[in-house]
Design a protein around this motif. Structure first.
Motif, PDB file in Angstrom:
ATOM      1  N   ASP A 239       1.000  -1.162   0.084  1.00 37.82           N
ATOM      2  CA  ASP A 239       0.055  -0.037   0.055  1.00 37.82           C
ATOM      3  C   ASP A 239       0.831   1.284  -0.143  1.00 37.82           C
ATOM      4  O   ASP A 239       0.215   2.339   0.146  1.00 37.82           O
ATOM      5  CB  ASP A 239      -0.786  -0.150   1.229  1.00 37.82           C
ATOM      6  CG  ASP A 239      -0.079  -0.398   2.496  1.00 37.82           C
ATOM      7  OD1 ASP A 239       0.793  -0.089   2.596  1.00 37.82           O
ATOM      8  OD2 ASP A 239      -0.723  -0.083   3.550  1.00 37.82           O
ATOM      9  N   ARG A 240       2.201   1.118  -0.146  1.00 40.23           N
ATOM     10  CA  ARG A 240       3.191   2.279  -0.136  1.00 40.23           C
ATOM     11  C   ARG A 240       4.293   2.153  -1.105  1.00 40.23           C
ATOM     12  O   ARG A 240       4.562   0.933  -1.407  1.00 40.23           O
ATOM     13  CB  ARG A 240       3.534   2.705   1.254  1.00 40.23           C
ATOM     14  CG  ARG A 240       2.484   3.181   2.332  1.00 40.23           C
ATOM     15  CD  ARG A 240       3.054   3.720   3.491  1.00 40.23           C
ATOM     16  NE  ARG A 240       1.634   3.712   4.323  1.00 40.23           N
ATOM     17  CZ  ARG A 240       1.764   4.172   5.489  1.00 40.23           C
ATOM     18  NH1 ARG A 240       3.034   4.401   6.004  1.00 40.23           N
ATOM     19  NH2 ARG A 240       0.691   4.186   6.321  1.00 40.23           N
ATOM     20  N   ALA A 241       4.670   3.135  -1.648  1.00 36.22           N
ATOM     21  CA  ALA A 241       6.169   3.132  -2.340  1.00 36.22           C
ATOM     22  C   ALA A 241       6.804   4.426  -1.894  1.00 36.22           C
ATOM     23  O   ALA A 241       6.573   5.330  -1.458  1.00 36.22           O
ATOM     24  CB  ALA A 241       5.687   2.979  -3.652  1.00 36.22           C
ATOM     25  N   VAL A 242       8.193   3.955  -1.911  1.00 37.73           N
ATOM     26  CA  VAL A 242       9.162   4.906  -1.773  1.00 37.73           C
ATOM     27  C   VAL A 242      10.126   5.047  -2.851  1.00 37.73           C
ATOM     28  O   VAL A 242      10.472   4.265  -3.573  1.00 37.73           O
ATOM     29  CB  VAL A 242      10.128   4.849  -0.372  1.00 37.73           C
ATOM     30  CG1 VAL A 242      10.670   3.481  -0.410  1.00 37.73           C
ATOM     31  CG2 VAL A 242      11.005   5.870  -0.169  1.00 37.73           C
ATOM     32  N   ALA A 243      10.281   6.305  -3.462  1.00 40.83           N
ATOM     33  CA  ALA A 243      10.869   6.677  -4.768  1.00 40.83           C
ATOM     34  C   ALA A 243      11.896   7.467  -4.431  1.00 40.83           C
ATOM     35  O   ALA A 243      11.918   8.278  -3.906  1.00 40.83           O
ATOM     36  CB  ALA A 243       9.924   6.845  -5.878  1.00 40.83           C
ATOM     37  N   VAL A 244      13.076   7.224  -5.367  1.00 45.89           N
ATOM     38  CA  VAL A 244      14.516   8.278  -5.368  1.00 45.89           C
ATOM     39  C   VAL A 244      15.009   7.767  -6.705  1.00 45.89           C
ATOM     40  O   VAL A 244      15.474   6.816  -7.057  1.00 45.89           O
ATOM     41  CB  VAL A 244      15.152   7.882  -3.843  1.00 45.89           C
ATOM     42  CG1 VAL A 244      15.919   6.536  -4.188  1.00 45.89           C
ATOM     43  CG2 VAL A 244      16.051   9.018  -3.874  1.00 45.89           C
ATOM     44  N   PRO A 245      15.505   9.072  -7.286  1.00 44.68           N
ATOM     45  CA  PRO A 245      16.397   9.021  -8.435  1.00 44.68           C
ATOM     46  C   PRO A 245      17.868   8.557  -7.842  1.00 44.68           C
ATOM     47  O   PRO A 245      18.204   8.983  -6.776  1.00 44.68           O
ATOM     48  CB  PRO A 245      16.267  10.126  -9.279  1.00 44.68           C
ATOM     49  CG  PRO A 245      15.869  10.974  -7.950  1.00 44.68           C
ATOM     50  CD  PRO A 245      14.869  10.386  -7.117  1.00 44.68           C
ATOM     51  N   SER A 246      18.592   8.180  -8.624  1.00 44.99           N
ATOM     52  CA  SER A 246      20.350   7.966  -8.556  1.00 44.99           C
ATOM     53  C   SER A 246      20.846   8.090  -9.888  1.00 44.99           C
ATOM     54  O   SER A 246      20.346   8.282 -10.990  1.00 44.99           O
ATOM     55  CB  SER A 246      20.350   6.547  -7.882  1.00 44.99           C
ATOM     56  OG  SER A 246      20.226   5.595  -8.743  1.00 44.99           O
ATOM     57  N   GLU A 247      22.218   8.160  -9.539  1.00 44.78           N
ATOM     58  CA  GLU A 247      23.039   8.479 -10.740  1.00 44.78           C
ATOM     59  C   GLU A 247      23.032   7.199 -11.700  1.00 44.78           C
ATOM     60  O   GLU A 247      22.703   6.139 -11.148  1.00 44.78           O
ATOM     61  CB  GLU A 247      24.766   8.878 -10.364  1.00 44.78           C
ATOM     62  CG  GLU A 247      24.557   9.858  -9.810  1.00 44.78           C
ATOM     63  CD  GLU A 247      26.190  10.244  -9.024  1.00 44.78           C
ATOM     64  OE1 GLU A 247      26.742   9.157  -9.226  1.00 44.78           O
ATOM     65  OE2 GLU A 247      26.384  11.200  -8.430  1.00 44.78           O
ATOM     66  N   ARG A 248      23.215   7.393 -13.241  1.00 42.68           N
ATOM     67  CA  ARG A 248      23.167   6.443 -14.140  1.00 42.68           C
ATOM     68  C   ARG A 248      24.468   5.594 -13.938  1.00 42.68           C
ATOM     69  O   ARG A 248      25.331   5.804 -13.473  1.00 42.68           O
ATOM     70  CB  ARG A 248      22.854   6.937 -15.367  1.00 42.68           C
ATOM     71  CG  ARG A 248      24.213   7.685 -15.878  1.00 42.68           C
ATOM     72  CD  ARG A 248      24.011   8.171 -17.487  1.00 42.68           C
ATOM     73  NE  ARG A 248      23.698   7.078 -18.280  1.00 42.68           N
ATOM     74  CZ  ARG A 248      24.584   6.227 -18.953  1.00 42.68           C
ATOM     75  NH1 ARG A 248      26.116   6.820 -18.745  1.00 42.68           N
ATOM     76  NH2 ARG A 248      24.412   5.525 -19.678  1.00 42.68           N
TER      77      ARG A 248
END
Length: 493
Positions: A239-248
């Protein structure tokens, strides 16, 4: 409502809003006026960065140049999803967009592989899948072959926010009217139909048909019309998500990774300029802090932002078209992005609306048909997602033990039992996922058919082995001349 539809108002931007505007304007636009209302102050969820092959057809309908699209959205190619740790920790398999071998009349190719396995031949369905071979070797190019056995179906990974901006520019050129502003109130006719919306600056926007792309809150379909919601958390409890971008990474693989953890799973999506990362989890078994910690500790590249928590309830609106409102995107429901279906559900909702477009006025038959098709599509995708969770042998957490013992829909149980008995697969009407998709997930998650179709016995053992060897060679032949995924992007763009 029998009023001829002339003015269509789309409430909300993002991928849902602008893709709705683009397709309606391109296909129906000569007979209607399209206005989109959005506010820069309202953020979008923006995690739908992986897609499935039907998006290419949508781009073709819109007349979008593929190279321009890839450049503007920082996109990469997607051939498959790699599922890691789902059956057991340290186990993995691929669900590709391709299919193994070449099926014969009345008998799928995997029956021949299964018979060979009974004879002691060590091969898997993926040995005969070009998508798998290209994905694992990091290769891609547009293959122009006459033989359909060499088809290489693909989709894209892209930056969802850049995609929405790309579509917005596209729509503006086509003549879609964009109005910036926050909606303050909604007006209704005595019948309950939506008459218009009023912005905080007092501007009134009226319409004949409204498309609700306001996200989870469902400003029109739920907050105003109150259609209700079918909650499916008993089948899909995350019921939840945590998202974060990171270096390629230096090398971008042409597939999505879906990595199971103790109370959910992590996505890793390679883009040209960064990686998209997230952890879908069940809050009953994992706190937000634990989820963020798990994700950050499993990135393999430096984060370039702060983790963002997203709350959701898996399920669907009981009516996705009610009165003169059609819900598209998150306002219509939510299924976790395990099989990258979020953007496809937007596409299919718009295409369905175009097929049933109420040019001379809204009639109940069209609305009922729309809602029946929507319900069937959501239900079929839901069952396919449940399959991944239920067919697990993990016992390292209560979450996974619960998934093993849960009651599943009868239709899914029947499909699993049929395949286990003799490898038979039947695609239900309009099922988004082909037999090859069900095959790969069931085999990947550990179902081994006890028997095979008798047609597979029509070949002698020598003929069978010769046919399989030849098919494997045919599938491998293109690999020698294909460039790497990164080389393709470099030259194509």
């Amino acid at each position: 409502m029998n009023t001829a539809i002339k003015d269509v108002v789309i409430v909300g931007g993002g991928t849902a809003g602008w893709l709705t505007a683009a397709l309606l304007q391109k296909v129906v636009g000569t007979s209607i006026n399209i206005t989109l209302v959005e506010s820069e102050a309202i953020g979008t969820v923006g995690v739908g960065e992986a897609t499935i092959p039907p998006i290419r057809l949508v781009n073709q309908v819109l007349g979008i140049n593929e190279a321009e699209f890839l450049r503007e959205t920082k996109a990469t190619i997607k051939l498959a999803i790699k599922f890691e740790n789902w059956r057991t920790p340290n186990d993995s398999y691929f669900h590709t967009f391709g299919s193994p071998g070449k099926s014969m009349a009345f008998c799928h190719f995997h029956h021949f592989v299964n018979r060979a396995k009974h004879l002691g031949h060590e091969s898997t369905i993926w040995d005969y899948d070009l998508n798998y071979l290209c994905a694992t070797q990091g290769k891609f190019a547009h293959i122009k072959a006459q033989d359909p056995v060499l088809d290489l179906p693909y989709a894209y990974h892209f930056d969802a926010s850049l995609y929405a901006q790309f579509l917005r520019r596209y729509c503006t050129k086509l003549g879609v009217t964009r109005i910036e502003g926050m909606i303050d109130s909604v007006q209704q006719h005595p019948s309950g139909d939506i008459a218009g919306v009023t912005l905080q600056d007092g501007q009134q926007i009226n319409g004949d048909l409204f498309v609700d792309c306001s996200g989870f809150r469902g400003l029109l379909i739920q907050q105003t019309l109150g259609v209700g919601y079918d909650d499916w958390t008993h089948l899909l409890p995350c019921d939840r998500a945590v998202a974060v971008p990171s270096e390629r990474f230096d090398k971008t693989v042409p597939y999505t990774r879906a990595i199971a953890h103790k109370a959910g799973w992590q996505w890793r999506i390679p883009l040209q300029h960064r990686n998209g990362n997230g952890l879908v989890y069940c809050s009953a078994h994992l706190s937000d802090d634990e989820a963020s910690h798990t994700l950050l500790n499993n990135l393999d590249s430096t984060p370039i932002g702060d983790p963002k928590i997203i709350h959701f309830t898996t399920g669907r609106r009981r009516k996705q078209w009610h009165k003169n409102v059609v819900a598209v995107g998150l306002s219509s429901g939510f299924l976790e992005p395990l099989e990258s279906t979020s953007i496809h559900l937007i596409q299919s909702a718009i295409v369905r609306l175009i097929h049933l477009f109420p040019h001379q006025g809204i009639d109940s038959a069209a609305v009922d048909e729309y809602n029946q098709q929507s319900e069937l599509e959501y239900t079929q995708i839901r069952d396919f997602l449940v399959l991944h969770y239920h067919l697990t042998k993990r016992d390292d957490s209560q979450f996974w033990r619960n998934m093993q013992s849960m009651d599943i829909p009868d239709s899914l149980a029947h499909k699993m039992a049929l395949f286990k008995q003799n490898g038979k697969l039947f695609r239900e009407q309009n099922d988004l996922f082909l037999e090859s998709s069900w095959l790969q997930v069931m085999v990947g998650q550990g179902i081994e058919p006890e028997d095979f179709h008798p047609i597979a016995n029509n070949l002698s053992q020598h003929q069978l082995m010769g046919m399989l060897d030849k098919m494997r060679d045919v599938k491998r032949e293109p690999l020698t001349s294909l460039p790497s995924h990164d080389e393709f992007l470099m030259h194509f763009l």
